[in-house]
Design an enzyme around this catalytic site. Structure first.
Site, mmCIF file in Angstrom:
data_model
loop_
_atom_site.group_PDB
_atom_site.id
_atom_site.type_symbol
_atom_site.label_atom_id
_atom_site.label_comp_id
_atom_site.label_asym_id
_atom_site.label_seq_id
_atom_site.Cartn_x
_atom_site.Cartn_y
_atom_site.Cartn_z
ATOM 1 N N ASN A 116 0.789 -1.242 0.069
ATOM 2 C CA ASN A 116 0.115 -0.009 0.110
ATOM 3 C C ASN A 116 0.829 1.381 0.020
ATOM 4 O OD1 ASN A 116 -1.933 -1.832 0.169
ATOM 5 N ND2 ASN A 116 -2.661 -1.481 2.119
ATOM 6 N N HIS A 162 -17.554 36.445 -31.388
ATOM 7 C CA HIS A 162 -18.771 35.811 -32.274
ATOM 8 C C HIS A 162 -18.477 35.134 -33.822
ATOM 9 C CE1 HIS A 162 -21.363 37.710 -29.304
ATOM 10 N NE2 HIS A 162 -20.339 38.816 -29.215
ATOM 11 N N SER A 283 -7.138 12.452 -48.562
ATOM 12 C CA SER A 283 -8.289 11.547 -48.469
ATOM 13 C C SER A 283 -8.223 10.442 -49.483
ATOM 14 C CB SER A 283 -9.586 12.396 -48.831
ATOM 15 O OG SER A 283 -10.522 11.748 -49.423
ATOM 16 N N LYS A 289 -8.102 16.737 -51.318
ATOM 17 C CA LYS A 289 -8.050 16.983 -49.870
ATOM 18 C C LYS A 289 -6.577 17.163 -49.279
ATOM 19 C CE LYS A 289 -11.035 17.858 -47.569
ATOM 20 N NZ LYS A 289 -12.076 16.718 -47.194
ATOM 21 N N ASN A 291 -5.878 17.380 -45.278
ATOM 22 C CA ASN A 291 -6.753 17.476 -43.918
ATOM 23 C C ASN A 291 -5.734 17.672 -42.904
ATOM 24 O OD1 ASN A 291 -8.950 16.860 -45.406
ATOM 25 N ND2 ASN A 291 -8.572 14.790 -45.293
ATOM 26 N N GLU A 296 -6.830 18.353 -35.648
ATOM 27 C CA GLU A 296 -8.131 17.798 -35.406
ATOM 28 C C GLU A 296 -8.238 16.636 -34.285
ATOM 29 O OE1 GLU A 296 -10.820 16.856 -38.924
ATOM 30 O OE2 GLU A 296 -8.927 17.636 -39.785
#
Ligand code: ARG
Length: 463
Positions: A116, A162, A283, A289, A291, A296
């Protein structure tokens, strides 16, 4: 031939039947806690030295133990150590091997301690080191941000609220916002590391031990600041793991926000930056593409780290004192969080220096969103208009700009004077993007001069 008892349970004495085969697997932790081996060995060495110093072990026993543990470390690191589920965890695997190697002296190592306090020590040592690594990778990332901020202090981009163009800002200023978040993250990791750096060794199972041990000596040997205060608390406390994971969750929250901006900025719609090919993938169906996989993935990784935080909090909730087997469940979430944080910070520290800015595109975007409207309002206030009236005047000017498809700075003096005769030729100085950012010239403002002094202050603190 003598019987091979190297895999006998070290606690078999009071049992009358063998452990159920499924229970053995279910309760074992060796498959994941074996990664604590170096800390377990360091803790055992410190304990053995202390036992000898206090007259509990002979010098010969101590030396055999120390040598045996060193040999075991070499065996493990060279792949010559067969971990056994029958021996449940990293602690009993190493102890059993020690006795198999050196005989009777090996059986004395566990005097005055328990798994422990042993495991509580191991995880603290492990996490202390992990935090050191994370801190230095974070410093690498912070340095990359400072360099980018410095190189692009005069680069103008739109600042957003925003996600709508708000006011022009310096790209360097934007990078320094990320830098500041990481300063706080560093502080949280350091704080957690300092608080956890106390030695549980000597707390034994829960109540301490009847041997005349020296807890200060083991604490010092292991680089802890002092022995922990309370034996019950020491073997059951996992606050430090939770605290660490909470700091990790905030760090990854920051990196996920950073990721989101990089993803947006790298898109054809924004086109503010280029992420070099080595940080992107293609892709399998759409040949055009490219990416932004690294940001991400980092954005997504916060999910598992937050999950780990909830696991740890829930695991500890309602546990009675002192140690309970529940605590064994602390390791997988903790290890996963450490690994995830290391990978995410590392990938950002590698990627940030490679970001290529597209300064013309950022400038154009800042120029097209009426980003200097506040500057015109402030100009009118300086000419004596109350701010609310100035706000109204500029609102009408912007409305007409939208209709004419012209930025305020592209409107003629005549066009502007339709909204207020207070507007004079000197207005064009404040309507330029350069004039706008240069005017926010106070600590924390976006004026390039201020960005440069913020960078200088940051560099001083970082070294
Ligand atoms: N494998 C255990 C854990 O990770 C070690 C401590 C076990 N102690 C005990 N009394 N069962 O928590």
């Amino acid at each position: 031939m003598s019987k091979d008892n190297s895999k006998d349970k070290l606690w078999k004495g009071r049992f009358t039947e063998p452990t159920d085969a499924f229970v053995e697997k279910f309760t074992a932790s060796v498959n994941f806690d074996k990664r604590l081996y170096a800390y377990d060995i360091a803790g055992s060495k410190a304990h053995a030295r202390m036992l000898e110093k206090c007259g509990i072990l002979t010098k010969t026993d101590r030396d055999q133990i120390l040598q045996g543990l060193e040999d075991i470390q070499i065996d493990i690191e060279s792949g010559n150590f067969a971990w056994s589920v029958e021996l449940e965890d990293v602690h009993m695997n190493i102890e059993a091997r020690l006795t198999a190697k050196i005989g009777a002296a090996g059986k004395k190592l566990h005097t005055g301690r328990s798994r422990n306090d042993q495991v509580a020590t191991d995880i603290r040592l492990y996490l202390r080191d992990a935090i050191d690594h994370i801190k230095s990778e974070l410093t690498r990332l912070q340095t990359a941000l400072l360099n980018l901020a410095e190189a692009e202090a005069d680069t103008i981009m739109p600042g957003f609220t925003h996600l709508q163009v708000a006011q022009p800002i310096s790209f360097g200023h934007h990078m320094m916002a990320w830098f500041e978040m990481l300063v706080r993250d560093q502080g949280r990791f350091l704080d957690c590391q300092q608080r956890m750096n106390v030695s549980p060794l000597g707390s034994a199972a829960l109540a301490g031990t009847s041997y005349p041990i020296d807890r200060f000596y083991t604490a010092e040997q292991l680089g802890f600041t002092r022995p922990s205060e309370n034996s019950l608390d020491s073997v059951s406390d996992r606050d430090f793991a939770i605290e660490f994971n909470a700091a990790a969750s905030l760090l990854l929250t920051h990196l996920s926000r950073f990721s989101e901006e990089l993803i947006l900025w790298a898109s054809a719609q924004f086109d503010f930056i280029n992420l070099p090919d080595r940080f992107c993938t293609g892709s399998s169906i759409m040949p055009q593409k490219k990416n932004p996989d690294v940001p991400e993935l980092v954005r997504g990784k916060v999910g598992r780290v937050n999950g780990n935080l909830i696991s740890l909090l829930t695991l500890m909730k309602g546990q009675p004192l002192a140690y309970n087997k529940d605590n064994q469940e602390d390791k997988e979430p903790l290890f996963d969080t450490v690994d995830t944080v290391m990978d995410c910070v590392r990938s950002f520290a590698d990627m940030v220096p490679a970001i290529e800015t597209k300064n013309d595109n950022m400038y154009k975007a800042a120029h097209s969103g009426f980003s200097t409207a506040t500057d015109l309002a402030d100009y009118l206030v300086r000419k004596g208009l109350p701010f609310r009236d100035a706000h109204e005047v500029v609102g009408l000017a912007v409305k007409s700009g939208v209709e004419l498809n012209k930025d305020l700075s592209d409107m003629s003096l005549d066009e502007l004077q339709k909204f207020s005769m207070q507007i004079e030729n000197d207005v064009f100085e404040v309507l330029t993007l350069e004039g706008s950012i240069a005017s926010r010239n106070h600590i924390g403002g976006t004026a390039p001069e201020q960005v440069r002094s913020a960078i200088n202050r940051a560099r001083e603190k970082l070294t």
